[in-house]
Scaffold this motif. Structure first.
Motif, mmCIF file in Angstrom:
data_model
loop_
_atom_site.group_PDB
_atom_site.id
_atom_site.type_symbol
_atom_site.label_atom_id
_atom_site.label_comp_id
_atom_site.label_asym_id
_atom_site.label_seq_id
_atom_site.Cartn_x
_atom_site.Cartn_y
_atom_site.Cartn_z
ATOM 1 N N LEU A 257 40.378 -65.243 -55.515
ATOM 2 C CA LEU A 257 40.638 -65.226 -53.991
ATOM 3 C C LEU A 257 41.853 -64.802 -53.838
ATOM 4 C CD1 LEU A 257 39.296 -65.317 -51.428
ATOM 5 C CD2 LEU A 257 39.638 -67.688 -51.279
ATOM 6 N N LEU A 258 42.820 -65.723 -54.097
ATOM 7 C CA LEU A 258 44.215 -65.423 -53.986
ATOM 8 C C LEU A 258 44.534 -63.810 -54.181
ATOM 9 C CD1 LEU A 258 45.978 -68.731 -54.905
ATOM 10 C CD2 LEU A 258 45.381 -67.575 -52.445
ATOM 11 N N GLY A 259 44.217 -63.460 -55.424
ATOM 12 C CA GLY A 259 44.398 -62.185 -55.985
ATOM 13 C C GLY A 259 44.090 -60.959 -54.877
ATOM 14 N N ILE A 260 42.536 -61.199 -54.348
ATOM 15 C CA ILE A 260 42.151 -60.022 -53.419
ATOM 16 C C ILE A 260 42.820 -60.109 -52.323
ATOM 17 C CG2 ILE A 260 40.004 -59.829 -52.217
ATOM 18 C CD1 ILE A 260 38.421 -60.863 -54.410
ATOM 19 N N ILE A 261 43.282 -61.211 -51.699
ATOM 20 C CA ILE A 261 44.006 -61.298 -50.546
ATOM 21 C C ILE A 261 45.541 -60.663 -50.619
ATOM 22 C CG2 ILE A 261 45.041 -62.817 -48.728
ATOM 23 C CD1 ILE A 261 42.726 -64.762 -49.028
ATOM 24 N N TRP A 262 46.115 -60.914 -51.733
ATOM 25 C CA TRP A 262 47.451 -60.487 -51.918
ATOM 26 C C TRP A 262 47.269 -58.823 -52.226
ATOM 27 C CZ3 TRP A 262 49.073 -64.992 -55.717
ATOM 28 C CH2 TRP A 262 49.281 -66.113 -55.189
ATOM 29 N N VAL A 316 36.252 -62.333 -42.816
ATOM 30 C CA VAL A 316 34.956 -62.180 -43.325
ATOM 31 C C VAL A 316 34.625 -62.239 -44.443
ATOM 32 C CG1 VAL A 316 32.718 -60.621 -43.017
ATOM 33 C CG2 VAL A 316 34.266 -60.748 -41.034
ATOM 34 N N PHE A 317 35.489 -61.581 -45.344
ATOM 35 C CA PHE A 317 35.192 -61.517 -46.933
ATOM 36 C C PHE A 317 35.429 -63.059 -47.378
ATOM 37 C CE2 PHE A 317 37.448 -62.070 -51.052
ATOM 38 C CZ PHE A 317 36.483 -61.280 -51.827
ATOM 39 N N THR A 318 36.353 -63.839 -47.073
ATOM 40 C CA THR A 318 36.908 -65.092 -47.468
ATOM 41 C C THR A 318 35.540 -66.073 -47.017
ATOM 42 O OG1 THR A 318 39.048 -64.853 -47.166
ATOM 43 C CG2 THR A 318 38.592 -67.025 -47.129
ATOM 44 N N SER A 319 35.130 -66.074 -45.741
ATOM 45 C CA SER A 319 34.184 -66.877 -45.284
ATOM 46 C C SER A 319 32.751 -66.651 -46.368
ATOM 47 C CB SER A 319 33.665 -66.712 -43.900
ATOM 48 O OG SER A 319 33.266 -65.293 -43.684
ATOM 49 N N PHE A 320 32.665 -65.398 -46.558
ATOM 50 C CA PHE A 320 31.094 -65.164 -47.545
ATOM 51 C C PHE A 320 31.551 -65.848 -48.759
ATOM 52 C CE2 PHE A 320 29.874 -62.431 -43.860
ATOM 53 C CZ PHE A 320 28.430 -62.699 -43.865
ATOM 54 N N TYR A 321 32.665 -65.359 -49.351
ATOM 55 C CA TYR A 321 32.993 -65.747 -50.585
ATOM 56 C C TYR A 321 32.821 -66.955 -50.935
ATOM 57 C CZ TYR A 321 36.060 -66.009 -55.241
ATOM 58 O OH TYR A 321 36.250 -66.372 -56.250
ATOM 59 N N ARG A 322 33.645 -67.834 -49.899
ATOM 60 C CA ARG A 322 33.533 -69.493 -50.162
ATOM 61 C C ARG A 322 32.029 -69.913 -50.024
ATOM 62 N NH1 ARG A 322 37.411 -71.038 -52.939
ATOM 63 N NH2 ARG A 322 36.624 -73.090 -52.437
ATOM 64 N N ARG A 323 31.357 -69.277 -49.172
ATOM 65 C CA ARG A 323 29.839 -69.735 -48.968
ATOM 66 C C ARG A 323 29.164 -69.481 -50.285
ATOM 67 N NH1 ARG A 323 26.937 -67.430 -43.787
ATOM 68 N NH2 ARG A 323 28.735 -68.721 -42.879
#
Length: 334
Positions: A257-262, A316-323
């Motif tokens: 997740l951190l890698g995708i955001i960065w 949006v991506f982070t919320s779906f990823y965590r879900r």
């Protein structure tokens, strides 16, 4: 049925007390946790000044037609007032559905997705392989760790400029390829090779962080699990699949997740490697910078709108990823 009544209050025993009002609850919370509020107040103020205010002002700019020609500015002793107008969500509509929306947004969005997926996949795969190697009992393992962490320890601009010199037409890489009688790509001119070079440089910079994170996760896995698997006759691949990967699940989900955001917002590598000479290799964040500061007139409103779209995409991506992760965790628990 008998109901016990308290003679002192006249109320039935077992009745719930009325819930206090909002003001009373806030007063009670303040009296109970005033020290915590005092400690976090400076942080909230700093975040408000450095994050919330620019974010709110940036969103306001997206609702206008502000650019470098109609914003307030000072020329010599003359002060020119702002003349930009409120236009609502026209900037978003123009970016997403305008006549040139593909060239100005969607092409950069598709390349940003490809860039992010390729870089994070390479970061994780190479980082996991190196972490598995360094987790073994090797002579000189500490030295290898120091060498492999150097790309992450060196400042990004130093690394990127070094790669830029090596990728130049007369650089080390093309000279070596020429010595081997192989084709010499135009790394900094051709669109395909520009994108390939950007992924290569970002992989060089990002692997050490992934390697260290996964190495820490590997060292936290109980060794008795491997011993039990080996006694049951599990092969090395089966141990990796059923012991190592599940043991790294929590670490992997976080670093991915951190890698995708960065990587999605990786400005420095693209900008320092190409500047504004590679329009087709610009990801969304560098393209937003170009609109706001790299052209004339500088389009502040459109640049801010790109920033808001980037923020919305990541939320949006982070919320779906965590879900998705939580749902998989629930299935594994069953």
């Amino acid at each position: 049925m008998t109901v016990a009544i308290d003679r002192a209050t006249g109320k039935r025993r077992g009745d719930r007390a009325p819930r206090p009002g909002l003001g009373q609850r806030l007063k009670h919370a303040y009296q109970k946790h005033w020290y915590a509020y005092a400690m976090i107040t400076p942080v909230v103020v700093v975040l408000g000044v450095l994050v919330l205010y620019p974010l709110a002002y940036g969103f306001y700019l997206t609702l206008t037609d502000a650019n470098s020609l109609n914003t307030a500015r000072t020329i010599g002793v003359n002060e020119i007032e702002a003349t930009y107008k409120f236009i609502g969500f026209d900037n978003y509509a123009d970016i997403l559905w305008g006549e040139t929306s593909y060239e100005r947004f969607w092409s950069h969005f598709i390349w940003t997705i490809v860039w992010t997926a390729a870089c994070v996949a390479l970061h994780y795969t190479i980082g996991l392989g190196l972490a598995l190697l360094l987790n073994q009992k090797l002579r000189g393992r500490t030295l290898y760790r120091l060498i492999l962490i150097l790309p992450w320890a060196v400042p990004t601009f130093v690394t990127v400029f070094g790669w830029r010199f090596m990728l130049a037409d007369g650089g080390v890489i093309n000279s070596f390829l020429e010595f081997l009688h192989l084709p010499t790509p135009a790394w900094l001119e051709d669109t395909f090779w520009q994108r390939f070079a950007a992924i290569m440089v970002n992989t060089w910079c990002g692997v050490p962080f992934m390697m260290l994170s996964l190495l820490g996760g590997l060292q936290s896995i109980d060794t008795t699990l491997y011993e039990a698997a080996e006694m049951d006759g599990a092969s090395r691949w089966q141990q990796f699949r059923y012991v190592t990967l599940p043991g790294l699940r929590s670490v992997s989900s976080t670093v991915i997740l951190l890698g995708i955001i960065w990587t999605f917002n990786q400005f420095a590598i693209i900008f320092l490697l190409f500047g504004d000479t590679a329009p087709d290799a610009q990801i969304l964040v560098t393209w937003a910078y170009y609109l706001g500061f790299g052209q004339q007139p500088r389009d502040f409103a459109q640049s801010a709108a790109y920033g808001m779209l980037l923020l919305a995409i990541l939320i949006v991506f982070t919320s779906f990823y965590r879900r998705w992760l939580n749902r998989n965790d629930e299935q594994l628990a069953i």
